[in-house]
Design an enzyme around this catalytic site. Structure first.
Site, short mmCIF file in Angstrom:
data_model
loop_
_atom_site.label_atom_id
_atom_site.label_comp_id
_atom_site.label_asym_id
_atom_site.label_seq_id
_atom_site.Cartn_x
_atom_site.Cartn_y
_atom_site.Cartn_z
N GLY A 250 45.64 45.59 77.45
CA GLY A 250 46.36 46.69 76.83
C GLY A 250 45.75 47.17 75.52
O GLY A 250 46.32 48.04 74.86
N ASP A 251 44.62 46.57 75.10
CA ASP A 251 43.98 47.03 73.86
C ASP A 251 42.46 46.88 74.00
O ASP A 251 41.96 46.72 75.11
CB ASP A 251 44.57 46.27 72.65
CG ASP A 251 44.57 47.13 71.38
OD1 ASP A 251 43.57 47.82 71.13
OD2 ASP A 251 45.58 47.12 70.65
N ASP A 252 41.73 46.93 72.88
CA ASP A 252 40.26 46.94 72.97
C ASP A 252 39.74 45.76 73.81
O ASP A 252 40.20 44.63 73.67
CB ASP A 252 39.65 46.85 71.57
CG ASP A 252 40.03 48.05 70.69
OD1 ASP A 252 40.51 49.07 71.23
OD2 ASP A 252 39.86 47.96 69.46
#
Ligand SMILES: *[C@@H]1O[C@H](CO)[C@@H](O)[C@H](O)[C@H]1NC(C)=O
Ligand SMILES: *[C@@H]1O[C@H](CO)[C@@H](O)[C@H](O)[C@H]1NC(C)=O
Ligand SMILES: *[C@@H]1O[C@H](CO)[C@@H](O)[C@H](O)[C@H]1NC(C)=O
Length: 449
Positions: A250-252
Site C-alpha cells: 500500500g506504499d512505496d
C-alpha cells in the site's frame, strides 16, 4: 533460463569474448555483500514447546530458542528451524550468528493482541515515532546490534496480521507509531531471502543504522489500501542490496531514507551504496523512491531492471524544506511502467515535519540524478520535476525515456512540469521542459556527483 544462458555463454565464449562479458555482467547479484553461512548446529522451534496450530501463543518458545542460541554459542552459529505449521507469537528479538529458517508451509504469525506490545525508544534520527510523538512499538521481528543473521528457508511466511493496526490507524486510536514487520538496527551482515512477508502493520523490512544487508528472492504482499506498508526501506544504512523480488503493497515498494529534519541532520548518518535490481511490483504510491526522510543524506544509489504495474508514481525522489541532507549520485535505469498516475517525480516540497523545531533554512541539496531507459504505457502524466527556488536541483539527466499517455481513456498526457532545475536530456518523449532539454549538457551529468 539460467541453463540456457550458460549454454549460450559456452558456445559463444570461443568465438565472441565480448558476448560472454555481456552475459556475465547480466548475472551480477548481491551475493558477494554478505557471505552465506552454513550452520552445523540446528534446533527446531518445536524442541522449545512451540505448537503450530494457529492458536497457541508461542512467544516463550521463540524467546527460549533464541536465548539458547545466544547463551550456548556454537561455532558457526545456529539454525532455528520452523517446521510447517502456523506459529502465533508476540514480537521477539533475534541474536547474532543465527539463521531463522522457515520450511515450506511454515508461518510465523503476529498475535492480534496488541495490548502488551513492547514499546522502544524513538530512532534518534527521527526524534519521535514516525506517526506519533514518543516511542514506537517494537517491530514484530527485531534485531538490535546483531551481526551474521540470516532469515531464509523454503518460502515460508512471516505474517504481521496488520489489519488490527491499520484499523487503529484509520480510527485514530493508535497511541504510538505502528510496528515494522522486521527491523534491524545497528546491525551488519544480514541476509533476508526466500521468505514471503504478508500484511505488515507498518513498513515491512527496515534496516536502520546497518551495513551489508542483502534482501533477495522475497515476496512482500499487503493490500493496496493498507496504510504505510512500504516494502523495503534502507535507512541511514550502507551497502544494502535488494534484488529479484516481488513487492505489492500500500506504499512505496523501496524507499531509501536517512532521518527526519533537525533530528536527522544532527544524527548525520547517510544512506549510501544501495543497489536495487530486478524488482517487480505494484503500489498506489512509488516504485523506487528516495525520501522523503533524507536529512542524513542519500548517495550512490543504483537501481535497474524494475517492472512496475498499476502505480501511483514510477520513480519518486522526494524531500522538503527543513530537511537538509544531500541527495546525490542516484542512477535508475531500465524501468518498465504500466498504468501510473505519474512516470517520474522529483520534488522538494513533499512530506511532513516531526514538529515545529525544523529549521526552514535547512534546504536539501539534490544533484546528479540520472534516469535512463524508461518505457511507460498508460502513464497519465510523464513527470513533475520541481526543485527549490533557493536550492535548485542540478545535474538532473534523463535519457531514452518514452512515456505514453492513457490512450485507453482518451486523455492526453500533459507531459512534464519543471521548475528550479537544471540538467540535460536525450531522446525523451513526450518532449521535456526547456530547463532540461539541452542535449549538450548531458555529457556533464556525472560531474555533478
Ligand atoms: C528486545 O530488544 C529491545 C530493543 O533492543 C529491548 O528493549 C527489549 O528488552 C528486548 N526484549 C527482550 C524480550 O529481550
Ligand atoms: C522461493 O521464491 C523465490 C522467489 O519468488 C523463487 O525464486 C524460489 O525458486 C522459491 N523457492 C522455493 C524453494 O520454492
Ligand atoms: C556513484 O554511485 C555508484 C553506485 O551507484 C558508484 O559505483 C560510483 O562510484 C559513485 N560515483 C561517485 C563519484 O561517487
Amino acid at each position: 533460463m539460467l541453463r540456457f544462458a550458460i549454454s549460450l555463454l559456452l558456445c559463444f565464449s570461443t568465438v565472441a569474448p565480448f558476448l560472454t562479458s555481456i552475459a556475465l555482467a547480466e548475472m551480477i547479484t548481491c551475493s558477494g555483500i554478505v557471505p552465506m553461512r552454513y550452520r552445523n548446529d540446528k534446533i527446531s522451534i518445536t524442541d522449545f514447546g512451540a505448537v503450530g496450530d494457529g492458536r497457541t501463543l508461542n512467544t516463550k518458545a521463540f524467546q527460549a530458542a533464541i536465548y539458547r542460541i545466544q547463551h550456548l554459542r556454537r561455532r558457526g552459529g545456529t539454525l532455528l528451524y520452523i517446521p510447517p505449521g502456523v506459529y502465533v507469537t508476540a514480537s521477539f528479538n533475534l541474536t547474532s550468528h543465527m539463521t531463522l529458517y522457515l520450511a515450506r508451509g511454515a508461518v510465523i504469525k503476529a498475535t492480534q493482541d496488541t495490548s502488551n506490545w513492547p514499546l522502544i525508544a524513538p530512532l534518534p534520527s527521527y526524534g519521535r515515532g514516525r506517526e506519533l510523538p514518543g516511542g514506537r512499538y517494537m517491530s514484530f521481528i527485531h534485531g538490535d546490534g546483531v551481526r551474521d543473521v540470516i532469515i531464509t528457508g523454503e518460502n515460508g511466511t512471516i505474517d504481521g496480521q496488520g489489519d488490527v493496526w491499520w484499523n487503529m490507524w484509520r480510527q485514530r486510536t493508535l497511541q504510538f507509531t505502528r510496528p515494522n514487520l522486521i527491523e534491524f538496527m545497528n546491525s551488519r551482515h544480514i541476509i533476508i531471502s526466500n521468505v514471503i512477508f504478508r500484511n505488515s502493520p507498518f513498513w515491512n523490512i527496515h534496516p536502520v543504522y546497518c551495513s551489508n544487508v542483502v534482501v533477495r528472492y522475497v515476496t512482500i504482499l499487503a493490500p493496496a489500501d493498507s496504510p504505510n506498508t512500504d516494502g523495503v526501506d534502507p535507512d541511514s544504512s550502507s551497502h544494502v542490496c535488494i534484488e529479484d523480488s516481488y513487492i505489492s503493497t500500500g506504499d512505496d515498494l523501496v524507499a531509501v531514507k536517512s532521518g527526519w529534519d533537525e533530528y536527522g541532520i544532527v544524527y548525520g548518518r547517510r544512506s549510501s551504496g544501495i543497489t536495487i535490481r530486478r524488482i517487480t511490483g505494484s503500489s498506489p504510491f512509488a516504485g523506487i523512491a528516495v525520501g522523503s526522510e533524507t536529512s542524513g543524506g542519500v548517495e550512490n544509489v543504483f537501481a535497474e531492471n524494475i517492472n512496475l504495474f498499476n502505480m501511483g508514481v514510477g520513480i519518486h525522489v522526494k524531500t522538503n524544506i527543513g530537511r537538509g541532507g544531500i541527495i546525490r549520485n542516484i542512477t535508475i535505469s531500465d524501468v518498465y511502467i504500466e498504468n501510473a498516475r505519474k512516470g517520474i517525480k522529483i520534488s522538494g516540497n513533499v512530506g511532513d515535519h516531526p514538529d515545529d523545531g525544523f529549521n526552514p533554512n535547512a534546504l536539501p541539496v539534490v544533484k546528479g540524478i540520472t534516469i535512463k531507459n524508461v518505457w511507460g504505457v498508460k502513464v497519465q502524466q510523464a513527470g513533475l520535476i520541481q526543485g527549490l527556488r533557493n536550492s535548485p536541483f542540478t545535474g538532473i539527466c534523463l535519457s531514452n525515456i518514452n512515456l505514453r499517455g492513457a490512450e485507453l481513456t482518451g486523455s492526453r498526457s500533459p507531459g512534464w512540469e519543471c521548475s528550479d532545475v537544471s540538467g540535460g536530456s536525450n531522446q525523451v518523449s513526450p518532449g521535456l521542459c526547456s530547463e532540461l532539454s539541452s542535449t549538450a549538457s548531458i555529457s556533464s551529468c556525472s560531474s555533478h556527483f
